[in-house]
Design a protein around this motif. Structure first.
Motif, mmCIF file in Angstrom:
data_model
loop_
_atom_site.group_PDB
_atom_site.id
_atom_site.type_symbol
_atom_site.label_atom_id
_atom_site.label_comp_id
_atom_site.label_asym_id
_atom_site.label_seq_id
_atom_site.Cartn_x
_atom_site.Cartn_y
_atom_site.Cartn_z
ATOM 1 N N MET A 299 -94.511 45.015 73.094
ATOM 2 C CA MET A 299 -93.426 43.983 73.842
ATOM 3 C C MET A 299 -92.565 43.744 72.931
ATOM 4 O O MET A 299 -92.845 43.062 71.823
ATOM 5 C CB MET A 299 -94.438 43.154 74.578
ATOM 6 C CG MET A 299 -93.485 42.246 75.381
ATOM 7 S SD MET A 299 -94.552 41.219 76.248
ATOM 8 C CE MET A 299 -95.268 42.226 77.828
ATOM 9 N N ARG A 300 -91.238 43.762 73.321
ATOM 10 C CA ARG A 300 -89.932 43.098 72.470
ATOM 11 C C ARG A 300 -89.595 41.778 73.348
ATOM 12 O O ARG A 300 -89.488 41.803 74.473
ATOM 13 C CB ARG A 300 -88.990 44.145 72.656
ATOM 14 C CG ARG A 300 -87.901 43.432 71.657
ATOM 15 C CD ARG A 300 -86.675 44.552 71.577
ATOM 16 N NE ARG A 300 -87.009 45.823 71.025
ATOM 17 C CZ ARG A 300 -87.245 46.000 69.822
ATOM 18 N NH1 ARG A 300 -86.582 44.946 69.128
ATOM 19 N NH2 ARG A 300 -87.533 47.126 69.105
ATOM 20 N N LEU A 301 -89.456 40.852 72.227
ATOM 21 C CA LEU A 301 -89.234 39.442 72.957
ATOM 22 C C LEU A 301 -87.744 39.116 72.344
ATOM 23 O O LEU A 301 -87.502 39.449 71.148
ATOM 24 C CB LEU A 301 -90.231 38.448 72.246
ATOM 25 C CG LEU A 301 -91.545 38.387 72.494
ATOM 26 C CD1 LEU A 301 -92.354 37.327 71.716
ATOM 27 C CD2 LEU A 301 -92.146 38.589 74.065
ATOM 28 N N HIS A 302 -86.940 38.593 73.306
ATOM 29 C CA HIS A 302 -85.655 38.310 73.006
ATOM 30 C C HIS A 302 -85.568 36.794 73.078
ATOM 31 O O HIS A 302 -86.022 36.097 73.902
ATOM 32 C CB HIS A 302 -84.684 38.982 74.105
ATOM 33 C CG HIS A 302 -84.709 40.448 74.444
ATOM 34 N ND1 HIS A 302 -84.417 41.225 73.795
ATOM 35 C CD2 HIS A 302 -85.511 40.882 75.494
ATOM 36 C CE1 HIS A 302 -84.662 42.352 74.383
ATOM 37 N NE2 HIS A 302 -85.414 42.302 75.355
ATOM 38 N N GLU A 308 -84.656 39.252 67.700
ATOM 39 C CA GLU A 308 -85.806 39.757 68.590
ATOM 40 C C GLU A 308 -87.063 39.920 67.767
ATOM 41 O O GLU A 308 -87.055 40.088 66.654
ATOM 42 C CB GLU A 308 -85.211 41.211 69.145
ATOM 43 C CG GLU A 308 -84.140 41.135 69.990
ATOM 44 C CD GLU A 308 -83.672 42.605 70.649
ATOM 45 O OE1 GLU A 308 -83.881 43.685 70.021
ATOM 46 O OE2 GLU A 308 -82.939 42.467 71.481
ATOM 47 N N MET A 309 -88.143 40.149 68.578
ATOM 48 C CA MET A 309 -89.478 40.181 68.006
ATOM 49 C C MET A 309 -89.951 41.340 68.453
ATOM 50 O O MET A 309 -90.087 41.774 69.682
ATOM 51 C CB MET A 309 -90.388 39.042 67.894
ATOM 52 C CG MET A 309 -90.068 37.763 67.079
ATOM 53 S SD MET A 309 -91.131 36.583 67.450
ATOM 54 C CE MET A 309 -92.660 37.187 67.119
ATOM 55 N N GLN A 310 -90.775 42.232 67.912
ATOM 56 C CA GLN A 310 -91.558 43.455 68.443
ATOM 57 C C GLN A 310 -93.099 42.986 68.151
ATOM 58 O O GLN A 310 -93.587 42.993 67.005
ATOM 59 C CB GLN A 310 -91.273 44.750 67.917
ATOM 60 C CG GLN A 310 -91.904 45.991 68.373
ATOM 61 C CD GLN A 310 -91.362 46.502 69.824
ATOM 62 O OE1 GLN A 310 -90.146 46.173 69.894
ATOM 63 N NE2 GLN A 310 -92.124 46.927 70.731
ATOM 64 N N VAL A 311 -93.844 43.124 69.099
ATOM 65 C CA VAL A 311 -95.376 42.678 69.008
ATOM 66 C C VAL A 311 -96.069 43.183 70.008
ATOM 67 O O VAL A 311 -95.670 44.024 70.817
ATOM 68 C CB VAL A 311 -95.419 41.086 69.606
ATOM 69 C CG1 VAL A 311 -94.667 40.239 68.387
ATOM 70 C CG2 VAL A 311 -95.065 40.913 70.866
#
Length: 396
Positions: A299-302, A308-311
């Motif tokens: 899941m990519r967080l904007h 952005e963060m990829q978690v």
């Protein structure tokens, strides 16, 4: 049980507030029944390894003679306990209190409450219908997780609320974003890290606030003036905490000031003892999630700062929001008769709602009586107020 009047009361919920209601009503000689699983929120919706942030004196479940304190529990079981108390021990303490005040606990679920001219009809999960004069709702907040707007409508196994997890080892080796800046978020982050997860905490505020970091000596047991600054209830900063500890005084303030006092008293913060456990945990402050995108990689967080963060997983530690509609046993008919404000019941003396004979304890009472009702230490005020109100009504 000996009774002094004809009141028959159903208490829905067997957590700290439901047990305090039972203890104080028993002290008044009132006939009651308690429905629910003992300490279910603490046992089933809090992670293993979590502790109770409140001080020792603020963890007692109230009874009229103050015989069921943590000290009494520890002495009865030959335990050497200190604060902060771990969740598992607090649950065992609560179950012990239950055996003292509600040994005949009815573990059936209440499916529906119907109000009539002579009181209430309770529909139980096995089909039985029970008639009572009054109902005390002490069902907690476990069914009302707060989901921030930016996550509403997102359906994914990679997005969960803290209330859904008991074990943190299932996140070992995963990249986890913890959303929130309060005790639950920070302690969950520490537990996730200690169980092998790669954790980043995303905090909306520009700074994480830790309690007792500026003048820790004020709260020290060695300080002879400690009780001048801190009442046993342990809710709010010095000055405001005494207002919060006295709901009658809190209610004297205009609603605007009540809201300001409450917001300052329960602002997101973590215990000071969490600081060393978070040294190797990434904390991103001053940013909030504005959107999410899910793909095969996770899941990519904007974020609001443009990054952005990829978690692998998003763990919402965003607390709870009181909303009477989430109590499934309150149907449309009875809900329409409860005077409310933003999901909270508006309560009068005895914690009674606008529906005669229907009372609310715990967090739902916070709108009317202040943030003390959100904490275990509020069971003393609530238990006394409830029992006094019902005894007063039964004498009329």
């Amino acid at each position: 049980m000996k009774t002094q009047n004809k009141q028959r009361i159903a208490i829905i919920g067997a957590g700290p507030y439901g047990l305090a209601a039972a203890a104080h009503l028993r002290g008044k000689g009132v006939d009651f029944e308690v429905f629910g699983q003992p300490m279910s929120f603490w046992a089933d919706q809090m992670p293993e390894g979590m502790v109770v942030r409140s001080t020792w004196d603020a963890c007692h479940i109230s009874d009229p003679e103050e015989r069921l304190t943590l000290d009494a529990y520890a002495q009865a079981h030959h335990l050497d306990l200190v604060a902060p108390l771990d969740r598992e021990e607090f649950v065992r303490y609560g179950v012990w209190v239950q055996t003292q005040v509600a040994p005949d606990l009815d573990r059936r679920r209440v499916l529906d409450i119907r109000a009539g001219e002579a009181g209430f009809s309770l529909v139980l999960d096995d089909g039985e219908i029970r008639q009572v004069n009054r109902v005390v709702v002490a069902a907690g907040i476990g069914q009302s997780p707060r989901i921030p707007t930016e996550f509403q409508g997102v359906v994914s196994a990679r997005l969960t609320h803290s209330s859904e997890h008991k074990r943190m080892d299932v996140f070992a080796g995963k990249r986890v974003a913890v959303v929130g800046g309060g005790q639950t978020a920070l302690e969950s982050a520490a537990l996730l890290h200690e169980n092998g997860a790669d954790v980043t905490v995303v905090v909306r505020r520009p700074k994480v606030h830790f309690l007792d970091q500026t003048v820790p000596w004020l709260k020290s047991e060695a300080n002879p003036l400690r009780r001048v600054f801190y009442p046993p209830s342990d809710v709010g900063p010095p000055g405001l905490n005494w207002i919060v500890a006295t709901p009658g005084l809190f209610r004297c303030f205009p609603k605007r000031l009540q809201d300001q006092i409450a917001a300052r008293s329960i602002r997101p913060a973590g215990s000071g003892w969490l600081v060393p456990r978070l040294r190797n945990v990434a904390i991103k402050t001053g940013a909030c999630v504005t959107g999410t995108t899910e793909d095969a990689e996770g899941m990519r967080l904007h974020l609001s700062d443009g990054s952005e963060m990829q978690v692998d997983h998003v763990y919402l530690a965003t607390g709870y929001r009181v909303d009477l509609r989430k109590y499934t046993f309150l149907g449309p008919e009875i809900l329409s008769r409860i005077e409310q404000a933003d999901g909270y019941p508006i309560l009068k003396r005895g914690l009674e709602s606008s529906v005669p004979g229907l009372h609310f304890m715990g967090a739902p009472a916070a709108h009317s009586f202040g943030p003390l009702c959100r904490f275990v230490s509020g069971t003393k005020f609530a238990g006394r107020a409830l029992a006094a109100g019902i005894a007063r009504a039964s004498s009329l």
